[in-house]
Motif scaffolding. Sequence first.
Motif, short mmCIF file in Angstrom:
data_model
loop_
_atom_site.label_atom_id
_atom_site.label_comp_id
_atom_site.label_asym_id
_atom_site.label_seq_id
_atom_site.Cartn_x
_atom_site.Cartn_y
_atom_site.Cartn_z
N LYS A 170 60.16 -10.47 51.41
CA LYS A 170 59.26 -9.96 50.38
C LYS A 170 58.06 -10.87 50.18
O LYS A 170 58.10 -12.07 50.47
N GLY A 228 59.37 -4.43 50.23
CA GLY A 228 59.41 -4.60 48.78
C GLY A 228 58.05 -4.49 48.12
O GLY A 228 57.15 -3.79 48.59
N ASP A 229 57.90 -5.23 47.04
CA ASP A 229 56.77 -5.08 46.12
C ASP A 229 55.55 -5.89 46.57
O ASP A 229 55.65 -7.09 46.83
N SER A 280 52.63 -5.30 44.67
CA SER A 280 51.73 -5.10 43.53
C SER A 280 51.17 -6.41 43.01
O SER A 280 50.14 -6.44 42.32
N LEU A 299 56.61 -1.92 52.99
CA LEU A 299 56.40 -2.20 51.57
C LEU A 299 56.65 -0.96 50.73
O LEU A 299 56.31 0.16 51.13
N PHE A 344 56.31 0.19 46.58
CA PHE A 344 56.01 -0.06 45.17
C PHE A 344 55.19 1.11 44.64
O PHE A 344 54.67 1.93 45.41
N ASP A 345 55.08 1.19 43.32
CA ASP A 345 54.37 2.29 42.67
C ASP A 345 52.88 1.96 42.63
O ASP A 345 52.44 1.13 41.82
N VAL A 390 49.23 -0.14 39.59
CA VAL A 390 48.53 -1.40 39.87
C VAL A 390 47.15 -1.42 39.24
O VAL A 390 46.50 -0.37 39.08
N ILE A 409 55.08 3.25 50.30
CA ILE A 409 54.48 3.17 48.98
C ILE A 409 54.54 4.54 48.30
O ILE A 409 54.30 5.57 48.93
#
Length: 338
Positions: A214, A236-237, A239, A258, A260-261, A265, A281
Amino acid sequence: MNSSATMSGLSIVLVMVLLCSSAVSELCNTKDKQALLQIKKDLGNPTTLSSWVSTTDCCNGTWQGVLCDTDTQTYRVNNLDLSNLNLPKPYRIPASIGNLPYLNFLTIRTNPNLVGAIPAAITKLNQLRYLYITHTNVSGAIPEFLSQIKTLVTLDFSYNDHSGTLPTSISSLANLVGITFDGNRISGAIPDSYGSFSNLFTSMTISRNRLTGKIPATFANLNLSFVDLSRNKLEGDASVLFGSDKNTQKIRLAKNSLAFDLGKVGLSKNLNGLDLRNNRIYGMLPKGLTTLKFLHSLNVSYNNLCGEIPQGGNLQRFDVSSYDHNKCLCGSPLPACT
């Protein structure tokens, strides 16, 4: 004394005067010249360095790739460029480079026959600021001992044959503003310590490697102008790389894993390039993208994004390829939402 003897004596005096005059007029430091000639020898006397001749002044501008400090009039060699040497067979970076203690710039580019590890003797260059070793077959891990050169501002080891893991200790270099390690075989995780670079740290590009794991949460502390971690195996994240309070201009994270939302952001008002393609994503595109005046490149294709593409700004200027192959993204330039 006859006239013939007098003339002979005058000739000897004249020769001695000319020799002394020549020695006095040479600006090149004797030790620097010896070091350069040894470097040339250690590299097999390449024809590219044929201008490095012991009978000439290394500071007179005729020695290929050599510059001396004329501002302070110390005339010590402070800039050495060993690029495009056309080495006839494999050679290593000479340890004799360490015998140029006043170097500020060291550039070694486009030498496919340059192999082996970076020599520890390079730590003797305690005034070195800019170090570029690129497009060679220099191998081994990027060494931890680089952290001993406290003056370093920029490190570029792109497109070599480096392997191993990232050196953790370089984050202690207070003057470092950029690292470029693209196009190697570096593996393992990005060290947490990389989130402790100073606020002056402006660029981090480690694309086209084999990084895993990560992105450290400590990256939230960084204010990078340019970050490129694309073409690795990161997950992973990500952001932490974003933020409305940052001065980020380009973010490239393409071809990782990767997730993440993206809709949550914050975006730098200076963002002009964003490449997130081929990840996992999710979420919606941030409406803040429409307010970015300088956004000239965008690619979020091959992700799990949903919702309508925000209308306005530069978003409709990008073609379908910037948005396609998402879970349920819709709206111009994609087909209308139903």
